[in-house]
Design a protein around this motif. Sequence first.
Motif, PDB file in Angstrom:
ATOM      1  N   ASN A 256       0.860  -1.167   0.000  1.00  0.00           N
ATOM      2  CA  ASN A 256       0.000   0.000   0.000  1.00  0.00           C
ATOM      3  C   ASN A 256       0.908   1.232   0.000  1.00  0.00           C
ATOM      4  N   ASN A 257       1.173   1.735  -1.174  1.00  0.00           N
ATOM      5  CA  ASN A 257       2.197   2.765  -1.331  1.00  0.00           C
ATOM      6  C   ASN A 257       1.686   4.163  -1.042  1.00  0.00           C
ATOM      7  N   SER A 258       2.611   5.008  -0.635  1.00  0.00           N
ATOM      8  CA  SER A 258       2.366   6.435  -0.497  1.00  0.00           C
ATOM      9  C   SER A 258       3.200   7.131  -1.571  1.00  0.00           C
ATOM     10  N   ILE A 259       2.554   7.936  -2.405  1.00  0.00           N
ATOM     11  CA  ILE A 259       3.290   8.636  -3.461  1.00  0.00           C
ATOM     12  C   ILE A 259       3.026  10.140  -3.372  1.00  0.00           C
ATOM     13  N   MET A 294      -2.764   5.705 -12.910  1.00  0.00           N
ATOM     14  CA  MET A 294      -1.437   5.568 -12.307  1.00  0.00           C
ATOM     15  C   MET A 294      -1.513   5.052 -10.872  1.00  0.00           C
ATOM     16  N   VAL A 295      -2.374   5.655 -10.060  1.00  0.00           N
ATOM     17  CA  VAL A 295      -2.419   5.275  -8.644  1.00  0.00           C
ATOM     18  C   VAL A 295      -2.953   3.852  -8.468  1.00  0.00           C
ATOM     19  N   ASN A 296      -3.839   3.430  -9.365  1.00  0.00           N
ATOM     20  CA  ASN A 296      -4.337   2.050  -9.280  1.00  0.00           C
ATOM     21  C   ASN A 296      -3.247   1.054  -9.648  1.00  0.00           C
ATOM     22  N   LYS A 297      -2.462   1.373 -10.670  1.00  0.00           N
ATOM     23  CA  LYS A 297      -1.362   0.490 -11.065  1.00  0.00           C
ATOM     24  C   LYS A 297      -0.330   0.360  -9.950  1.00  0.00           C
ATOM     25  N   MET A 298      -0.140   1.446  -9.206  1.00  0.00           N
ATOM     26  CA  MET A 298       0.884   1.454  -8.157  1.00  0.00           C
ATOM     27  C   MET A 298       0.346   0.997  -6.806  1.00  0.00           C
ATOM     28  N   ASN A 299      -0.935   0.644  -6.759  1.00  0.00           N
ATOM     29  CA  ASN A 299      -1.554   0.208  -5.506  1.00  0.00           C
ATOM     30  C   ASN A 299      -1.363   1.265  -4.413  1.00  0.00           C
ATOM     31  N   VAL A 300      -1.726   2.489  -4.740  1.00  0.00           N
ATOM     32  CA  VAL A 300      -1.511   3.628  -3.841  1.00  0.00           C
ATOM     33  C   VAL A 300      -2.625   3.706  -2.807  1.00  0.00           C
ATOM     34  N   SER A 301      -2.240   3.945  -1.562  1.00  0.00           N
ATOM     35  CA  SER A 301      -3.218   4.124  -0.483  1.00  0.00           C
ATOM     36  C   SER A 301      -3.242   5.559   0.030  1.00  0.00           C
ATOM     37  N   GLU A 302      -2.170   6.290  -0.229  1.00  0.00           N
ATOM     38  CA  GLU A 302      -2.101   7.685   0.226  1.00  0.00           C
ATOM     39  C   GLU A 302      -1.365   8.526  -0.813  1.00  0.00           C
ATOM     40  N   LEU A 327      -9.805  10.643  -6.051  1.00  0.00           N
ATOM     41  CA  LEU A 327      -8.931   9.880  -5.165  1.00  0.00           C
ATOM     42  C   LEU A 327      -9.659   9.493  -3.884  1.00  0.00           C
ATOM     43  N   GLU A 328     -10.287  10.463  -3.262  1.00  0.00           N
ATOM     44  CA  GLU A 328     -10.976  10.191  -1.995  1.00  0.00           C
ATOM     45  C   GLU A 328     -12.191   9.293  -2.188  1.00  0.00           C
ATOM     46  N   LYS A 329     -12.804   9.397  -3.352  1.00  0.00           N
ATOM     47  CA  LYS A 329     -13.937   8.518  -3.657  1.00  0.00           C
ATOM     48  C   LYS A 329     -13.499   7.062  -3.678  1.00  0.00           C
ATOM     49  N   HIS A 330     -12.252   6.809  -4.078  1.00  0.00           N
ATOM     50  CA  HIS A 330     -11.706   5.452  -4.131  1.00  0.00           C
ATOM     51  C   HIS A 330     -10.971   5.077  -2.846  1.00  0.00           C
ATOM     52  N   GLY A 331     -11.193   5.845  -1.785  1.00  0.00           N
ATOM     53  CA  GLY A 331     -10.627   5.509  -0.488  1.00  0.00           C
ATOM     54  C   GLY A 331      -9.155   5.831  -0.329  1.00  0.00           C
ATOM     55  N   ILE A 332      -8.633   6.686  -1.187  1.00  0.00           N
ATOM     56  CA  ILE A 332      -7.217   7.062  -1.110  1.00  0.00           C
ATOM     57  C   ILE A 332      -7.093   8.357  -0.319  1.00  0.00           C
ATOM     58  N   LYS A 333      -6.318   8.313   0.742  1.00  0.00           N
ATOM     59  CA  LYS A 333      -6.114   9.482   1.581  1.00  0.00           C
ATOM     60  C   LYS A 333      -5.290  10.522   0.839  1.00  0.00           C
ATOM     61  N   VAL A 334      -5.704  11.794   0.948  1.00  0.00           N
ATOM     62  CA  VAL A 334      -4.977  12.887   0.303  1.00  0.00           C
ATOM     63  C   VAL A 334      -4.472  13.849   1.367  1.00  0.00           C
ATOM     64  N   ASP A 335      -3.167  14.047   1.405  1.00  0.00           N
ATOM     65  CA  ASP A 335      -2.532  14.964   2.350  1.00  0.00           C
ATOM     66  C   ASP A 335      -1.982  16.150   1.562  1.00  0.00           C
ATOM     67  N   PHE A 336      -2.368  17.363   1.946  1.00  0.00           N
ATOM     68  CA  PHE A 336      -2.012  18.544   1.175  1.00  0.00           C
ATOM     69  C   PHE A 336      -0.768  19.234   1.710  1.00  0.00           C
ATOM     70  N   ARG A 337       0.015  19.763   0.788  1.00  0.00           N
ATOM     71  CA  ARG A 337       1.129  20.641   1.137  1.00  0.00           C
ATOM     72  C   ARG A 337       1.169  21.768   0.107  1.00  0.00           C
ATOM     73  N   THR A 338       1.486  22.970   0.567  1.00  0.00           N
ATOM     74  CA  THR A 338       1.677  24.073  -0.367  1.00  0.00           C
ATOM     75  C   THR A 338       3.159  24.263  -0.626  1.00  0.00           C
TER      76      THR A 338
END
Length: 357
Positions: A256-259, A294-302, A327-338
């Motif tokens: 469950n990768n974080s990218i 891309m995120v589905n291929k990489m098995n991204v969780s965050e 992303l959030e609809k598919h249960g992927i957590k999104v963390d924001f940075r400016t």
Amino acid sequence: MKNNIYDSIGIINVINQLKIKKTNLRGNYIYAICPFCQNSEERNGHLKINTINNLYVCNECEETGTSIDLYSKLKHISTKEAFKILLKENPILDNIPSVFNNSVKDEYYRDLVYRNLLAMQNLDNIHYQKLKEMNFTDYYIKENSFKSIENGTNNKKIICEKLQKQGLRLDGIPGFFQDTDFKWTYKSHNGIFIPVIFNNKIQGLRILLDNKYGLDTQNIWFSSNNVYNGTKANNWITILKARETNWINMYNSNKNNSIIIATEIILAHKLFNKFNKTIIGIPNNASSESIMNMVNKMNVSEVILYVDEYTILHTSKAICKNIIQPLEKHGIKVDFRTSLNKNKENNNLEKFEMKIA
């Protein structure tokens, strides 16, 4: 005006036979100095030439006609005589393209042309110092082929001739087009070429401009739509990864990768240079389909989403709709940075709070 066989003589060849001075190209039209009234506005010639219908009209003296009419009037002969002469003449310009904006060539061909183009560009000292201020090493700059854009009119044509001598065609490659003399050249910009890489191939060239363009952005595509024989760039994304990371393993990971996703290509490079972690770079915005693929291929969780200043000011709603919500609809957590610092990415990046309606 009634069409007949005389109209079939290409007006492009005729204006070159007559050595009429061209001033501009806009879509299907050539603008030139009118040989009848000799208008002196060389920047915006009054003679408007329709290259599709082989017709001309002067916006000043209102002289008009077909390609045959143009030749016969200036040579003071009949249209029949003009037609016979032009049929025997060898065209000055061979293989004039029948389209003015092309479909984009495939990624393999684009990669080949762009790599050869970049090999013919240099990096001037001002741009080198700019990249060094962004903490890029000499190795990183060379490895990623960051180059200053050669803008000299003659030098650009020479570069295009060299590419053609290598057997490369330039139609269908964003950024390239033919000028008013139908010589291959490319768009001029003061800035740095930033290659957009995907699956080890250069998809297109993003440009980091020396000065802001339009809506406060310093990043645009190397593109040539709406010019003669030009090609529009697509909104390609880039993936930056560590050299030891295998593409196949990256796409088929069981973890469950974080990218990191960055909302501009140069920002993606700055972050990759800092973290050496797989990063998706999107040019201000990208389709939700390409990101989700891309995120589905990489098995991204965050996803850690770094947002640049331009995106915050101008395209934050689109980012919410096309990136964050899917992303959030598919249960992927999104963390924001400016990322508001122009050159350096600090450790203490601010949280970017954004309401999703």
